[in-house]
Scaffold this active site. Structure first.
Site, PDB file in Angstrom:
ATOM      1  N   ILE A 183       0.838  -1.215   0.000  1.00 44.39           N
ATOM      2  CA  ILE A 183       0.000   0.000   0.000  1.00 44.39           C
ATOM      3  C   ILE A 183       0.873   1.266   0.000  1.00 44.39           C
ATOM      4  CG2 ILE A 183      -0.362   0.130   2.539  1.00 44.39           C
ATOM      5  CD1 ILE A 183      -3.080   0.873  -0.048  1.00 44.39           C
TER       6      ILE A 183
ATOM      7  N   MET B  57       8.789  -0.881  14.465  1.00 44.18           N
ATOM      8  CA  MET B  57       8.981  -2.177  15.136  1.00 44.18           C
ATOM      9  C   MET B  57       9.766  -2.020  16.433  1.00 44.18           C
ATOM     10  SD  MET B  57       9.746  -5.020  12.342  1.00 44.18           S
ATOM     11  CE  MET B  57       8.631  -6.365  12.088  1.00 44.18           C
ATOM     12  N   ARG B  58      10.459  -0.892  16.550  1.00 41.64           N
ATOM     13  CA  ARG B  58      11.232  -0.680  17.787  1.00 41.64           C
ATOM     14  C   ARG B  58      10.314  -0.576  18.995  1.00 41.64           C
ATOM     15  NH1 ARG B  58      14.120   4.441  17.021  1.00 41.64           N
ATOM     16  NH2 ARG B  58      12.619   4.674  15.351  1.00 41.64           N
TER      17      ARG B  58
ATOM     18  N   ARG C 195      15.370  -6.767  14.624  1.00 40.96           N
ATOM     19  CA  ARG C 195      14.107  -6.978  13.889  1.00 40.96           C
ATOM     20  C   ARG C 195      14.322  -7.565  12.489  1.00 40.96           C
ATOM     21  NH1 ARG C 195      12.564  -0.620  12.739  1.00 40.96           N
ATOM     22  NH2 ARG C 195      14.456  -0.122  11.603  1.00 40.96           N
TER      23      ARG C 195
ATOM     24  N   ARG D 114     -10.353  10.895  -4.809  1.00 30.93           N
ATOM     25  CA  ARG D 114      -9.857  10.438  -6.107  1.00 30.93           C
ATOM     26  C   ARG D 114      -8.841   9.314  -5.915  1.00 30.93           C
ATOM     27  NH1 ARG D 114      -6.792  13.871 -10.929  1.00 30.93           N
ATOM     28  NH2 ARG D 114      -6.682  12.093 -12.343  1.00 30.93           N
TER      29      ARG D 114
ATOM     30  N   ARG E 100      -6.170  -2.215  -6.036  1.00 31.38           N
ATOM     31  CA  ARG E 100      -6.013  -3.129  -4.894  1.00 31.38           C
ATOM     32  C   ARG E 100      -7.280  -3.887  -4.510  1.00 31.38           C
ATOM     33  NH1 ARG E 100      -0.567  -3.681  -4.868  1.00 31.38           N
ATOM     34  NH2 ARG E 100       0.467  -1.650  -4.848  1.00 31.38           N
TER      35      ARG E 100
HETATM   36  C1  LIG Z   1      -1.450  -6.830  -8.752  1.00 34.79           C
HETATM   37  C2  LIG Z   1      -0.256  -5.945  -8.567  1.00 34.79           C
HETATM   38  C3  LIG Z   1       1.012  -6.471  -8.637  1.00 34.79           C
HETATM   39  C4  LIG Z   1       2.144  -5.658  -8.460  1.00 34.79           C
HETATM   40  N1  LIG Z   1       3.391  -6.203  -8.534  1.00 34.79           N
HETATM   41  C5  LIG Z   1       4.477  -5.421  -8.385  1.00 34.79           C
HETATM   42  C6  LIG Z   1       5.790  -5.953  -8.452  1.00 34.79           C
HETATM   43  O1  LIG Z   1       5.975  -7.142  -8.658  1.00 34.79           O
HETATM   44  N2  LIG Z   1       6.855  -5.125  -8.278  1.00 34.79           N
HETATM   45  C7  LIG Z   1       6.688  -3.778  -8.064  1.00 34.79           C
HETATM   46  O2  LIG Z   1       7.684  -3.067  -7.929  1.00 34.79           O
HETATM   47  N3  LIG Z   1       5.459  -3.242  -7.985  1.00 34.79           N
HETATM   48  C8  LIG Z   1       4.365  -4.017  -8.133  1.00 34.79           C
HETATM   49  N4  LIG Z   1       3.124  -3.460  -8.038  1.00 34.79           N
HETATM   50  C9  LIG Z   1       3.007  -2.026  -7.719  1.00 34.79           C
HETATM   51  C10 LIG Z   1       2.651  -1.172  -8.948  1.00 34.79           C
HETATM   52  O3  LIG Z   1       3.619  -1.327  -9.959  1.00 34.79           O
HETATM   53  C11 LIG Z   1       2.575   0.318  -8.540  1.00 34.79           C
HETATM   54  O4  LIG Z   1       3.842   0.774  -8.132  1.00 34.79           O
HETATM   55  C12 LIG Z   1       1.614   0.561  -7.411  1.00 34.79           C
HETATM   56  O5  LIG Z   1       0.410  -0.107  -7.638  1.00 34.79           O
HETATM   57  C13 LIG Z   1       1.379   2.080  -7.276  1.00 34.79           C
HETATM   58  O6  LIG Z   1       0.412   2.494  -8.199  1.00 34.79           O
HETATM   59  P1  LIG Z   1       0.635   3.593  -9.319  1.00 34.79           P
HETATM   60  O7  LIG Z   1       1.788   3.248 -10.177  1.00 34.79           O
HETATM   61  O8  LIG Z   1      -0.659   3.780 -10.022  1.00 34.79           O
HETATM   62  O9  LIG Z   1       1.111   4.898  -8.553  1.00 34.79           O
HETATM   63  P2  LIG Z   1       0.494   5.843  -7.433  1.00 34.79           P
HETATM   64  O10 LIG Z   1       1.640   6.215  -6.601  1.00 34.79           O
HETATM   65  O11 LIG Z   1      -0.696   5.240  -6.799  1.00 34.79           O
HETATM   66  O12 LIG Z   1       0.101   7.139  -8.259  1.00 34.79           O
HETATM   67  C14 LIG Z   1      -1.202   7.336  -8.841  1.00 34.79           C
HETATM   68  C15 LIG Z   1      -1.060   7.769 -10.280  1.00 34.79           C
HETATM   69  O13 LIG Z   1      -0.330   8.998 -10.330  1.00 34.79           O
HETATM   70  C16 LIG Z   1       0.521   9.004 -11.482  1.00 34.79           C
HETATM   71  N5  LIG Z   1       1.922   9.070 -11.051  1.00 34.79           N
HETATM   72  C17 LIG Z   1       2.381   9.045  -9.766  1.00 34.79           C
HETATM   73  N6  LIG Z   1       3.723   9.194  -9.736  1.00 34.79           N
HETATM   74  C18 LIG Z   1       4.121   9.280 -11.028  1.00 34.79           C
HETATM   75  C19 LIG Z   1       5.388   9.443 -11.644  1.00 34.79           C
HETATM   76  N7  LIG Z   1       6.515   9.525 -10.966  1.00 34.79           N
HETATM   77  N8  LIG Z   1       5.431   9.526 -12.984  1.00 34.79           N
HETATM   78  C20 LIG Z   1       4.303   9.450 -13.729  1.00 34.79           C
HETATM   79  N9  LIG Z   1       3.056   9.280 -13.202  1.00 34.79           N
HETATM   80  C21 LIG Z   1       2.981   9.215 -11.873  1.00 34.79           C
HETATM   81  C22 LIG Z   1       0.228   7.704 -12.253  1.00 34.79           C
HETATM   82  O14 LIG Z   1      -0.804   7.975 -13.188  1.00 34.79           O
HETATM   83  C23 LIG Z   1      -0.292   6.792 -11.177  1.00 34.79           C
HETATM   84  O15 LIG Z   1      -1.119   5.743 -11.668  1.00 34.79           O
HETATM   85  C24 LIG Z   1       1.988  -4.259  -8.210  1.00 34.79           C
HETATM   86  C25 LIG Z   1       0.679  -3.731  -8.134  1.00 34.79           C
HETATM   87  C26 LIG Z   1      -0.421  -4.545  -8.298  1.00 34.79           C
HETATM   88  C27 LIG Z   1      -1.808  -3.929  -8.208  1.00 34.79           C
END
Ligand SMILES: Cc1cc2nc3c(=O)[nH]c(=O)nc-3n(C[C@H](O)[C@H](O)[C@H](O)COP(=O)(O)OP(=O)(O)OC[C@H]3O[C@@H](n4cnc5c(N)ncnc54)[C@H](O)[C@@H]3O)c2cc1C
Length: 247
Positions: free
Chosen positions: A86, A99-100, A176, A194, A203
């Site tokens: 998350i 955790m401390r 830890r 949003r 999620r």
């Molecule tokens: C089923 C599942 C499996 C996953 N497996 C992996 C894994 O194996 N390894 C891993 O590393 N991650 C994994 N993730 C995490 C995923 O890749 C995203 O990092 C995470 O869900 C955060 O969501 P988000 O990218 O939409 O970014 P958020 O931080 O939620 O941002 C929301 C939105 O804002 C925009 N945004 C935010 N920051 C930027 C930026 N810097 N540049 C451009 N646009 C931006 C994008 O449109 C983004 O969708 C997984 C996620 C899911 C749901």
């Protein structure tokens, strides 16, 4: 796991509507009654007018107004694995229990074997549980029993080792490192409406892991009380859409 609401914007959907009306209004919404602000919106009652406007905004991808209402959740007893997932969401603000400050002093290893302090995934005990990328073949009952035994013994051993390292003078922030990723943690997190829809897109989806999905579903239950028109529209019209990258 428990998810409660600590704080939330009052009249969140009024705020959304005022912000949206501001965009297309000659008048200053700050000086008007809400009734006046909503005068030209279709609907017999104020609730119907709000429903019309909110539905229109969501259907047309006008998501900015939903960034004004904020909600703060307190979450008890998720795994550090769920916490790592998350906290990838960059527009959510977090406080995570250190955790401390979690003492295992009085912990009986048998409690740990019972699942206290460490989240026990359903797949450790449920022979019918099917993981995200697994086939649905029947699992041998003995294998499930052995799975549970290994899981519970391993976490109990880790907690005992952690305690022993502390007793031997290792600083808690280093000791830890031996604790399992399933160790429970409490969090406080704040986000706008949003972002809550975006977190739900990613999620509460079928491909998300069961724990973060359960946590998100609990957040959505609270959201249904907090922003009923918005999250009703989200559930009915948006949750299963193909392109889930926005909001
Ligand atoms: C089923 C599942 C499996 C996953 N497996 C992996 C894994 O194996 N390894 C891993 O590393 N991650 C994994 N993730 C995490 C995923 O890749 C995203 O990092 C995470 O869900 C955060 O969501 P988000 O990218 O939409 O970014 P958020 O931080 O939620 O941002 C929301 C939105 O804002 C925009 N945004 C935010 N920051 C930027 C930026 N810097 N540049 C451009 N646009 C931006 C994008 O449109 C983004 O969708 C997984 C996620 C899911 C749901």
């Amino acid at each position: 796991m428990e998810v409660t609401v600590l704080e939330a914007t009052e009249d969140p959907e009024e705020v959304v509507c005022k912000a949206a009306r501001n965009d297309y209004s000659e008048e200053f919404v700050g000086d008007q009654s809400f009734e006046t602000t909503m005068e030209t919106i279709e609907g017999d009652s104020l609730t119907e007018k709000k429903e019309t406007l909110i539905g229109h905004l969501l259907d047309h991808g006008h998501f900015g107004p939903f960034e004004h209402p904020q909600i703060t959740f307190a979450v008890e007893g998720v795994s550090r694995s769920c916490m790592a997932q998350i906290t990838r969401h960059r527009h959510v603000s977090f406080d995570v229990q250190s955790m401390r400050y979690v003492s295992f002093d009085d912990v009986d290893p048998d409690d740990v074997r019972e699942g206290e302090l460490v989240v026990v995934p359903p797949s450790a005990t449920d022979p019918d549980w099917v993981g995200r990328n697994q086939r649905t073949d029947a699992v041998d009952e003995d294998a499930v029993e052995r799975r549970e035994e290994i899981f519970r013994d391993t976490v109990a051993d880790a907690v005992e080792s952690y305690q022993e390292l502390l007793d031997l003078g290792m600083p808690p922030e280093d000791a830890r490192f031996v604790l399992p990723i399933g160790t429970e943690v409490n969090m406080v997190m704040s986000m706008n409406a949003r972002m809550l829809m975006h977190v739900a897109d990613m999620r509460a989806a079928a491909d998300a892991q069961w724990e973060i999905r359960n946590m998100t579903e609990a957040m959505l239950d609270h959201a249904a009380d907090w922003c009923p028109l918005t999250f009703d529209h989200y559930e009915r019209e948006m949750k299963n859409r193909k392109n889930r990258l926005a909001p």
